[in-house]
Enzyme design. Sequence first.
Site, short mmCIF file in Angstrom:
data_model
loop_
_atom_site.label_atom_id
_atom_site.label_comp_id
_atom_site.label_asym_id
_atom_site.label_seq_id
_atom_site.Cartn_x
_atom_site.Cartn_y
_atom_site.Cartn_z
N MET A 237 0.85 -1.18 0.00
CA MET A 237 0.00 0.00 0.00
C MET A 237 0.89 1.24 0.00
SD MET A 237 -3.53 0.50 2.22
CE MET A 237 -2.92 -0.53 3.49
N HIS A 238 0.63 2.15 -0.94
CA HIS A 238 1.43 3.37 -0.96
C HIS A 238 0.70 4.59 -1.51
CE1 HIS A 238 1.84 2.20 -5.18
NE2 HIS A 238 2.22 3.44 -5.42
N ARG A 239 -0.48 4.42 -2.11
CA ARG A 239 -1.13 5.56 -2.76
C ARG A 239 -1.74 6.52 -1.73
NH1 ARG A 239 -1.16 5.20 -8.16
NH2 ARG A 239 -0.70 3.14 -9.01
N ARG A 272 6.92 5.72 1.78
CA ARG A 272 5.83 6.69 1.92
C ARG A 272 4.86 6.27 3.03
NH1 ARG A 272 3.20 10.47 -1.17
NH2 ARG A 272 0.99 10.70 -0.67
#
Length: 398
Positions: A237-239, A272
Amino acid sequence: MHITLIAGARPNFMKIAALIHAIQAAQQQGKNVQFRLVHTGQHYDKNMSDTFFEELGIPAPDVNLGCGGGTQAEQTAHIMVEFEKELLAHPTDVVLVVGDVTSTMACSIVAKKLNTKVCHVEAGIRSWDLTMPEEINRMVTDSLADYMFTTSDVANRNLLRMGATLMNDGMSETKLLNDANGVLPEDKYAFERVPQKVWHVGNVMIDTLLANRARFRKPQVWDELGLKEKEFVVMTMHRPANVDEENHLRAMMEQIIDNVHGLPVIFPIHPRTAKLFYGLWGNEAELAKRFPNLHIVEPLGYLEFNYLVERAKAVVTDSGGITEETTVMGVPCITLRDNTERPETCTVGTNELIGTKPEAIKPALDKLFAGEWKKGAIPELWDGHAAERIIDILVQLD
């Protein structure tokens, strides 16, 4: 023909690897094609860049522009300034860009301003979501590209809507010419022959996946946790829509971990995501107490990560590229996004788009554990030979 290849971020490297190997094969066949590899430095963490060159047999870049960090605007400007110097010092016939990262767009703009042809690999993919920086990168790059290579018929249709000239069975289509006032009455249609700009060739990232599948390497976490095939879940997960707001990220994590029936969840955490993640539960001890089956690891290399993906019961992700890899490997994929630029992974492959609402996660996982997930198939031309097709076409155009 001389080709300048651009690599800037992790997804680029898998695609560039296939193209380099195809160029090297063409050279061995006596074809006149040379390349220069430019690394913009957009991603500079070793696990996010250098490792890929080592693992995938890519030669060291001819130059690293060192353009990491900064805002979207700052990074775009930095890449453009440095790549202009590079291209003036080392002119080329074609600048070949891949994917949709900042480097893709920035180098395309520079090349066109210096009257150099641009080739876009993975052209035409669209999410139609202008809140995504990648979507803007795609649209700008495709509007400038002289040669566009696509992964699917969907991408071809997107380019046709944009006004690109497509081809059928090797024959040139005709381009409609507007008369002076832009009116196009039926009896005043005029046509001209135009060069081909778009080719459906397949997926170069899948070229790299298939070429390296036998080389996938067991990561350390496999033995440390005693993992077993199809008895764990991989998550990425990074968005921003998923990781930039604390309460939303907490709810997403709780829904995932609480509904995997106690299976281990392996989470190679993106830098992130890590910035916010570790502060959500106070400390690591509290996190481990709340989620005993969650195992956070540092970002993995390409060969190790795909070793896990191939053997996972499922992947939960918000990545676009991973949905392509899971489709080819036949692994169920749950995508935490409201849209996708790779719809063939849903219509043909093993991917399902469930959105970004936490309450959508449980029904998807219930479906998975009930054995009701679709089998999926492999999209047309995702056969490991896309890069060969691209280089063959470019050499013929020389």
